[in-house]
Design an enzyme around this catalytic site. Structure first.
Site, short mmCIF file in Angstrom:
data_model
loop_
_atom_site.label_atom_id
_atom_site.label_comp_id
_atom_site.label_asym_id
_atom_site.label_seq_id
_atom_site.Cartn_x
_atom_site.Cartn_y
_atom_site.Cartn_z
N TYR A 70 0.82 -1.22 0.00
CA TYR A 70 0.00 0.00 0.00
C TYR A 70 0.85 1.27 0.00
CZ TYR A 70 -4.43 -2.40 0.02
OH TYR A 70 -5.52 -3.14 -0.38
N ASN B 237 -17.42 -5.38 -9.41
CA ASN B 237 -18.88 -5.30 -9.41
C ASN B 237 -19.48 -5.41 -8.01
OD1 ASN B 237 -19.66 -5.02 -12.14
ND2 ASN B 237 -18.96 -7.11 -12.54
N ASP C 97 -19.77 -2.76 -22.07
CA ASP C 97 -21.08 -2.94 -22.71
C ASP C 97 -21.13 -2.15 -24.02
OD1 ASP C 97 -22.39 -3.95 -19.90
OD2 ASP C 97 -21.09 -2.22 -19.67
N ARG D 83 -19.23 -4.02 -26.55
CA ARG D 83 -20.04 -5.16 -27.05
C ARG D 83 -21.06 -4.66 -28.07
NH1 ARG D 83 -20.34 -7.61 -20.92
NH2 ARG D 83 -18.54 -8.98 -21.12
N HIS E 20 -23.92 -0.50 -14.96
CA HIS E 20 -23.22 -1.64 -15.58
C HIS E 20 -23.91 -2.88 -15.00
CE1 HIS E 20 -20.30 -4.44 -17.02
NE2 HIS E 20 -19.89 -4.74 -15.81
N1 LIG Z 1 -16.25 -3.80 -14.77
C1 LIG Z 1 -16.48 -4.79 -15.59
O1 LIG Z 1 -16.94 -4.59 -16.73
C2 LIG Z 1 -16.16 -6.19 -15.12
C3 LIG Z 1 -16.01 -7.25 -16.03
C4 LIG Z 1 -15.68 -8.51 -15.52
C5 LIG Z 1 -15.56 -8.70 -14.14
N2 LIG Z 1 -15.73 -7.65 -13.30
C6 LIG Z 1 -15.60 -7.78 -11.84
O2 LIG Z 1 -14.22 -7.69 -11.47
C7 LIG Z 1 -14.04 -8.29 -10.17
C8 LIG Z 1 -12.86 -9.27 -10.21
O3 LIG Z 1 -13.17 -10.36 -11.05
P1 LIG Z 1 -12.09 -11.51 -11.32
O4 LIG Z 1 -12.68 -12.41 -12.34
O5 LIG Z 1 -10.75 -10.91 -11.54
O6 LIG Z 1 -12.10 -12.25 -9.90
P2 LIG Z 1 -10.92 -13.19 -9.32
O7 LIG Z 1 -11.56 -14.00 -8.25
O8 LIG Z 1 -10.23 -13.87 -10.44
O9 LIG Z 1 -9.91 -12.15 -8.68
C9 LIG Z 1 -10.20 -11.39 -7.55
C10 LIG Z 1 -8.90 -11.15 -6.83
O10 LIG Z 1 -9.14 -10.24 -5.75
C11 LIG Z 1 -8.28 -10.62 -4.69
N3 LIG Z 1 -8.75 -10.03 -3.44
C12 LIG Z 1 -9.88 -10.28 -2.75
N4 LIG Z 1 -9.95 -9.50 -1.67
C13 LIG Z 1 -8.85 -8.72 -1.68
C14 LIG Z 1 -8.35 -7.70 -0.83
N5 LIG Z 1 -9.01 -7.33 0.27
N6 LIG Z 1 -7.19 -7.13 -1.13
C15 LIG Z 1 -6.50 -7.48 -2.24
N7 LIG Z 1 -6.92 -8.44 -3.10
C16 LIG Z 1 -8.08 -9.04 -2.81
C17 LIG Z 1 -8.34 -12.16 -4.70
O11 LIG Z 1 -7.26 -12.72 -3.99
C18 LIG Z 1 -8.30 -12.43 -6.20
O12 LIG Z 1 -6.98 -12.61 -6.68
C19 LIG Z 1 -15.39 -8.99 -9.86
O13 LIG Z 1 -16.15 -8.17 -8.99
C20 LIG Z 1 -16.06 -9.09 -11.23
O14 LIG Z 1 -17.46 -9.19 -11.14
C21 LIG Z 1 -16.01 -6.41 -13.76
#
Ligand SMILES: NC(=O)c1ccc[n+]([C@@H]2O[C@H](COP(=O)([O-])OP(=O)(O)OC[C@H]3O[C@@H](n4cnc5c(N)ncnc54)[C@H](O)[C@@H]3O)[C@@H](O)[C@H]2O)c1
Length: 301
Positions: free
Chosen positions: A65, A120, A148, A151, A175
């Site tokens: 951090y 999300n 979106d 897409r 979103h």
């Molecule tokens: N904005 C968009 O358009 C969009 C698109 C796809 C996914 N997402 C979102 O992105 C997020 C991540 O998805 P993902 O597939 O990478 O999930 P993932 O499970 O692959 O990765 C999440 C990561 O966060 C880490 N983590 C959890 N708590 C933590 C903390 N307190 N400090 C540091 N790291 C922490 C975990 O260890 C993990 O490595 C989800 O909420 C998903 O819904 C958003």
């Protein structure tokens, strides 16, 4: 020297950093933070081994951090993702707790740059980041409906057999399930899309945009390459001071809400939100979408 701190090195976070590595950017250092320290160490090594073939030289490091003190952008992609059948809003309780810790830690280290949120439910998490950080709203944005919108452009481009780069249209609002396409302001080249695509086909395209994430999650468990590319595009718009319009999640002061809306991005973050000439029906859809986000926020704040 631009430093990006990524918090959350899962599918989305690493797709973002891998896309950064493969594109020419103004990023000099990327510091990675995740609860899983071994994964971070492994990712830093793996990414660094690609540098001899990369278009720009970037330093990847195991972050803490303290790296936030002089960071230009902190990207948050930490937290739970959707399981098959789950909506984005279903993630709200798990991810709002995680965000309080993360944003508090970032700010405790003197961060004064720009937050870019990907987790999300996106608009709620971006709002919480704004509230927990105390930063000006111009310094806090989310990926919003950029994915979106991408897409939409892809589907319209395929339908009309033109390059998606020549499709000018937006998905706006949450979103999530209440997002929508204001077709009255969408065009391809010089033609309005209401002239060249009939309403049945427009509805079908809009449904496909809205259900894309569910479809991909059912097929492969998660979505990440598309959002990785969107996050790089947003990063470049900020770091290269581009004044580029993207449908990022930005703050509407009057509504006290964050949602996807065409906004101008430059080195200050969100320079301003654009004016949209929406039809009455589109204005009503936007109001409903804002209400859905505000209802979700009211349950966690
Ligand atoms: N904005 C968009 O358009 C969009 C698109 C796809 C996914 N997402 C979102 O992105 C997020 C991540 O998805 P993902 O597939 O990478 O999930 P993932 O499970 O692959 O990765 C999440 C990561 O966060 C880490 N983590 C959890 N708590 C933590 C903390 N307190 N400090 C540091 N790291 C922490 C975990 O260890 C993990 O490595 C989800 O909420 C998903 O819904 C958003």
């Amino acid at each position: 020297m631009n430093k990006v701190v990524l918090i959350g090195c899962g599918n989305v976070g690493m797709s973002y950093v891998y896309s950064l590595l493969n594109q020419r950017t103004n990023v000099h250092t990327v510091a990675l933070i995740d609860l899983n320290q071994d994964r971070v160490k492994g990712e830093v090594l793996d990414l660094s081994h690609g540098l001899p073939f990369a278009p720009s030289n970037v330093e990847f490091k195991v972050g803490s951090y303290e790296d936030c003190r002089d960071a230009t952008i902190v990207v948050i992609a930490a937290g739970a993702n959707q399981a098959p059948g789950e909506t984005r809003m279903d993630l709200i309780n798990k991810n709002s707790k995680i965000f309080k810790d993360i944003v508090t830690n970032v700010m405790a280290n003197g961060f004064n740059g720009i937050f870019l949120v990907a987790t999300n439910p996106l608009d709620v998490m971006t709002y919480l980041t704004y509230k927990y950080s105390g930063l000006d709203s111009s310094k806090v944005l989310g990926s919003g409906t950029t994915l979106d919108t991408a897409r939409l452009r892809y589907l319209v481009g395929s339908k009309l057999d033109i390059n998606p780069k020549n499709v000018h249209g937006y998905v706006i609002g949450e979103h999530g399930d209440s997002e929508f396409v204001p077709w009255s302001i969408a065009s391809a080249g010089s033609l309005g899309l209401t002239e060249c695509i009939n309403s049945e086909e427009r509805n079908s395209i809009e449904d496909k945009v809205r259900s894309s994430a569910y479809e991909i999650i059912n097929l492969k468990g998660a979505t990440y390459y598309g959002i990785g590319m969107c996050l790089v595009r947003i990063t470049n718009a900020i770091l290269s001071d581009e004044n580029t319009i993207m449908t990022v999640s930005t703050y509407d002061k009057e509504k006290d809400c964050y949602y996807g809306y065409p906004s101008i991005l430059n080195s200050t973050g969100v320079k301003k939100r654009t004016e949209l000439d929406l039809s009455l029906d589109e204005r009503e859809k936007l109001e409903k979408s804002i209400a859905a986000i505000k209802d979700a926020i009211s349950k966690v704040i």
